[in-house]
Design a protein around this motif. Sequence first.
Motif, PDB file in Angstrom:
ATOM      1  N   LEU A  40       0.666  -1.244  -0.144  1.00  0.00           N
ATOM      2  CA  LEU A  40      -0.153  -0.015   0.014  1.00  0.00           C
ATOM      3  C   LEU A  40       0.833   1.177   0.013  1.00  0.00           C
ATOM      4  O   LEU A  40       0.584   2.147  -0.635  1.00  0.00           O
ATOM      5  CB  LEU A  40      -1.108   0.084   1.221  1.00  0.00           C
ATOM      6  CG  LEU A  40      -1.744   1.304   1.291  1.00  0.00           C
ATOM      7  CD1 LEU A  40      -2.790   1.199   0.181  1.00  0.00           C
ATOM      8  CD2 LEU A  40      -2.687   1.387   2.749  1.00  0.00           C
ATOM      9  N   ALA A  41       1.996   1.247   0.755  1.00  0.00           N
ATOM     10  CA  ALA A  41       2.797   2.378   0.945  1.00  0.00           C
ATOM     11  C   ALA A  41       3.259   2.663  -0.610  1.00  0.00           C
ATOM     12  O   ALA A  41       3.511   3.760  -0.976  1.00  0.00           O
ATOM     13  CB  ALA A  41       3.920   2.121   1.761  1.00  0.00           C
ATOM     14  N   LEU A  42       3.538   1.572  -1.340  1.00  0.00           N
ATOM     15  CA  LEU A  42       4.351   1.844  -2.688  1.00  0.00           C
ATOM     16  C   LEU A  42       3.192   2.578  -3.435  1.00  0.00           C
ATOM     17  O   LEU A  42       3.330   3.442  -4.269  1.00  0.00           O
ATOM     18  CB  LEU A  42       4.705   0.434  -3.274  1.00  0.00           C
ATOM     19  CG  LEU A  42       5.150   0.604  -4.713  1.00  0.00           C
ATOM     20  CD1 LEU A  42       6.255   1.875  -5.147  1.00  0.00           C
ATOM     21  CD2 LEU A  42       5.685  -0.776  -5.307  1.00  0.00           C
ATOM     22  N   VAL A  43       1.922   1.965  -3.529  1.00  0.00           N
ATOM     23  CA  VAL A  43       0.622   2.631  -4.454  1.00  0.00           C
ATOM     24  C   VAL A  43       0.403   3.912  -3.995  1.00  0.00           C
ATOM     25  O   VAL A  43       0.263   4.895  -5.017  1.00  0.00           O
ATOM     26  CB  VAL A  43      -0.454   1.756  -4.291  1.00  0.00           C
ATOM     27  CG1 VAL A  43      -1.562   2.549  -4.747  1.00  0.00           C
ATOM     28  CG2 VAL A  43      -0.209   0.320  -4.622  1.00  0.00           C
ATOM     29  N   ALA A 178      14.562  15.891  -7.006  1.00  0.00           N
ATOM     30  CA  ALA A 178      14.123  14.474  -7.359  1.00  0.00           C
ATOM     31  C   ALA A 178      12.745  14.357  -6.969  1.00  0.00           C
ATOM     32  O   ALA A 178      12.065  13.383  -7.429  1.00  0.00           O
ATOM     33  CB  ALA A 178      14.857  13.824  -6.621  1.00  0.00           C
ATOM     34  N   GLY A 179      12.145  15.356  -6.336  1.00  0.00           N
ATOM     35  CA  GLY A 179      10.654  15.098  -5.891  1.00  0.00           C
ATOM     36  C   GLY A 179      10.480  14.039  -4.967  1.00  0.00           C
ATOM     37  O   GLY A 179      11.374  13.924  -4.030  1.00  0.00           O
ATOM     38  N   LEU A 180       9.679  13.439  -5.102  1.00  0.00           N
ATOM     39  CA  LEU A 180       9.375  12.174  -4.104  1.00  0.00           C
ATOM     40  C   LEU A 180       9.604  10.885  -4.671  1.00  0.00           C
ATOM     41  O   LEU A 180       9.521   9.730  -4.050  1.00  0.00           O
ATOM     42  CB  LEU A 180       7.667  12.262  -3.779  1.00  0.00           C
ATOM     43  CG  LEU A 180       7.071  13.352  -2.945  1.00  0.00           C
ATOM     44  CD1 LEU A 180       5.581  13.086  -3.035  1.00  0.00           C
ATOM     45  CD2 LEU A 180       7.875  13.452  -1.716  1.00  0.00           C
ATOM     46  N   TRP A 181      10.181  10.852  -5.847  1.00  0.00           N
ATOM     47  CA  TRP A 181      10.612   9.479  -6.584  1.00  0.00           C
ATOM     48  C   TRP A 181      11.580   8.675  -5.715  1.00  0.00           C
ATOM     49  O   TRP A 181      11.673   7.511  -5.814  1.00  0.00           O
ATOM     50  CB  TRP A 181      11.195   9.829  -8.091  1.00  0.00           C
ATOM     51  CG  TRP A 181      10.127  10.377  -8.668  1.00  0.00           C
ATOM     52  CD1 TRP A 181       9.846  11.635  -9.369  1.00  0.00           C
ATOM     53  CD2 TRP A 181       9.181   9.673  -9.386  1.00  0.00           C
ATOM     54  NE1 TRP A 181       8.687  11.755  -9.980  1.00  0.00           N
ATOM     55  CE2 TRP A 181       8.019  10.420 -10.281  1.00  0.00           C
ATOM     56  CE3 TRP A 181       8.547   8.178  -9.292  1.00  0.00           C
ATOM     57  CZ2 TRP A 181       6.982  10.006 -10.633  1.00  0.00           C
ATOM     58  CZ3 TRP A 181       7.311   7.897  -9.869  1.00  0.00           C
ATOM     59  CH2 TRP A 181       6.724   8.906 -10.537  1.00  0.00           C
ATOM     60  N   PRO A 182      12.654   9.325  -5.004  1.00  0.00           N
ATOM     61  CA  PRO A 182      13.344   8.502  -4.204  1.00  0.00           C
ATOM     62  C   PRO A 182      12.606   7.621  -3.183  1.00  0.00           C
ATOM     63  O   PRO A 182      13.082   6.620  -3.046  1.00  0.00           O
ATOM     64  CB  PRO A 182      14.524   9.411  -3.608  1.00  0.00           C
ATOM     65  CG  PRO A 182      14.401  10.385  -4.507  1.00  0.00           C
ATOM     66  CD  PRO A 182      13.024  10.761  -4.952  1.00  0.00           C
ATOM     67  N   ILE A 183      11.528   8.326  -2.794  1.00  0.00           N
ATOM     68  CA  ILE A 183      10.642   7.397  -1.769  1.00  0.00           C
ATOM     69  C   ILE A 183      10.035   6.294  -2.453  1.00  0.00           C
ATOM     70  O   ILE A 183       9.647   5.285  -1.925  1.00  0.00           O
ATOM     71  CB  ILE A 183       9.543   8.354  -1.275  1.00  0.00           C
ATOM     72  CG1 ILE A 183      10.276   9.670  -0.324  1.00  0.00           C
ATOM     73  CG2 ILE A 183       8.453   7.683  -0.445  1.00  0.00           C
ATOM     74  CD1 ILE A 183      10.775   8.996   1.045  1.00  0.00           C
ATOM     75  N   VAL A 184       9.694   6.651  -3.957  1.00  0.00           N
ATOM     76  CA  VAL A 184       8.841   5.527  -4.433  1.00  0.00           C
ATOM     77  C   VAL A 184       9.876   4.593  -4.740  1.00  0.00           C
ATOM     78  O   VAL A 184       9.640   3.283  -4.752  1.00  0.00           O
ATOM     79  CB  VAL A 184       8.470   6.060  -5.965  1.00  0.00           C
ATOM     80  CG1 VAL A 184       7.926   4.875  -6.714  1.00  0.00           C
ATOM     81  CG2 VAL A 184       7.321   6.979  -5.450  1.00  0.00           C
ATOM     82  N   VAL A 185      11.225   4.807  -5.226  1.00  0.00           N
ATOM     83  CA  VAL A 185      12.353   3.632  -5.249  1.00  0.00           C
ATOM     84  C   VAL A 185      12.434   3.149  -4.028  1.00  0.00           C
ATOM     85  O   VAL A 185      12.548   1.724  -4.068  1.00  0.00           O
ATOM     86  CB  VAL A 185      13.338   4.277  -5.873  1.00  0.00           C
ATOM     87  CG1 VAL A 185      14.508   3.253  -6.033  1.00  0.00           C
ATOM     88  CG2 VAL A 185      13.076   4.796  -7.288  1.00  0.00           C
ATOM     89  N   ALA A 186      12.610   3.698  -3.051  1.00  0.00           N
ATOM     90  CA  ALA A 186      12.718   2.883  -1.559  1.00  0.00           C
ATOM     91  C   ALA A 186      11.751   2.171  -1.083  1.00  0.00           C
ATOM     92  O   ALA A 186      11.882   0.989  -0.792  1.00  0.00           O
ATOM     93  CB  ALA A 186      13.016   4.092  -0.575  1.00  0.00           C
ATOM     94  N   ARG A 187      10.480   2.332  -1.318  1.00  0.00           N
ATOM     95  CA  ARG A 187       9.345   1.630  -1.133  1.00  0.00           C
ATOM     96  C   ARG A 187       9.403   0.511  -2.076  1.00  0.00           C
ATOM     97  O   ARG A 187       9.061  -0.724  -1.706  1.00  0.00           O
ATOM     98  CB  ARG A 187       8.092   2.361  -1.315  1.00  0.00           C
ATOM     99  CG  ARG A 187       7.744   3.471  -0.295  1.00  0.00           C
ATOM    100  CD  ARG A 187       7.495   3.020   1.090  1.00  0.00           C
ATOM    101  NE  ARG A 187       8.326   2.036   1.792  1.00  0.00           N
ATOM    102  CZ  ARG A 187       9.401   2.651   2.506  1.00  0.00           C
ATOM    103  NH1 ARG A 187       9.619   4.043   2.324  1.00  0.00           N
ATOM    104  NH2 ARG A 187      10.157   1.798   2.923  1.00  0.00           N
ATOM    105  N   ALA A 188       9.477   0.575  -3.194  1.00  0.00           N
ATOM    106  CA  ALA A 188       9.480  -0.497  -4.463  1.00  0.00           C
ATOM    107  C   ALA A 188      10.601  -1.719  -3.841  1.00  0.00           C
ATOM    108  O   ALA A 188      10.421  -2.830  -3.785  1.00  0.00           O
ATOM    109  CB  ALA A 188       9.794   0.107  -5.621  1.00  0.00           C
ATOM    110  N   LEU A 189      11.618  -1.245  -3.513  1.00  0.00           N
ATOM    111  CA  LEU A 189      12.693  -1.988  -3.256  1.00  0.00           C
ATOM    112  C   LEU A 189      12.537  -2.598  -1.859  1.00  0.00           C
ATOM    113  O   LEU A 189      12.856  -3.900  -1.678  1.00  0.00           O
ATOM    114  CB  LEU A 189      14.180  -1.359  -2.840  1.00  0.00           C
ATOM    115  CG  LEU A 189      15.484  -2.272  -2.942  1.00  0.00           C
ATOM    116  CD1 LEU A 189      15.479  -3.134  -4.258  1.00  0.00           C
ATOM    117  CD2 LEU A 189      16.729  -1.318  -2.875  1.00  0.00           C
TER     118      LEU A 189
END
Length: 286
Positions: A40-43, A178-189
């Motif tokens: 859910l966090a990733l979504v 970078a915006g929030l994209w590092p958070i997205v990558v972190a959650r995905a990994l």
Amino acid sequence: MPPLLIAVGAAAAYGAADFLGGLASRRAPPSSVIVSSQALALVLGLCAAPLLAGEPALGDLLWGAGAGLAYAIGLTLLYRGLASGEMSIVAPITGICSLALPVLFGLAAGERLGAGALGGILLAGVAIDLVSREPASGARQRGRTERQRLRAVVFIAIGGGAAFGVFLTAIARSGPQAGLWPIVVARALTLLCHLLLAAGRRRDLRLERSTLRIALAGGALDVLANILYLLSTRGAPLSLAATVTSLYPAATVLLASLVLGERIHLRRGIGLMCAALAVILISATH
């Protein structure tokens, strides 16, 4: 909004997410709870990222990946510790240890720490000792096996705190563009790591509906905390934002006391006050 106020919001969200994660982990295996919450966090992260325009460079995404790997390790250790039934021990130790690494990184990067900050770091060590110790009467009632279990919980909390310290340091290294994209990558990994771990152990990831609701609520608060922390680091020094965010165990302990009736004994109470004073001393120098 002032960066420090954003960091306070991150601390509150992290503390509540940890409480819900620990609560769910008492009802189901931590791996199932983590996968559900992080999915859910990733979504939610993917939904939020376009709202804050960003053009991340490769380096930003790599910092996010490193942060996600550290977060995966930290979550595993934290949930295992919280599920042990010792929230009032695990949460403060994890918080203090997660604070230490960003401060040390700042020092290595050239930040000058005054006497107050150095005193705060020493006081943090005292806080860890006080919070992790059992009252004398409780210690006598515990058998050798139980005391060994408690020591194991303390080591788990220290390991989890160190991993979260890496996360706090790495995610803050991404640039504002970078915006929030590092958070997205972190959650995905983080999600990928736990899916692979669960697959390797052939774990059933299904949760009962009531437990799933708790896990999903924790995941929503977790990604909210991530976003707030990242935003706070872009308006305040890393050491300051990380210090304020590291107050999150106060929310976990408070919820454990109010909802679960966990007692905060005198020695642990003194340890919590020392932890708070340590954070204040460190913050006051920036």
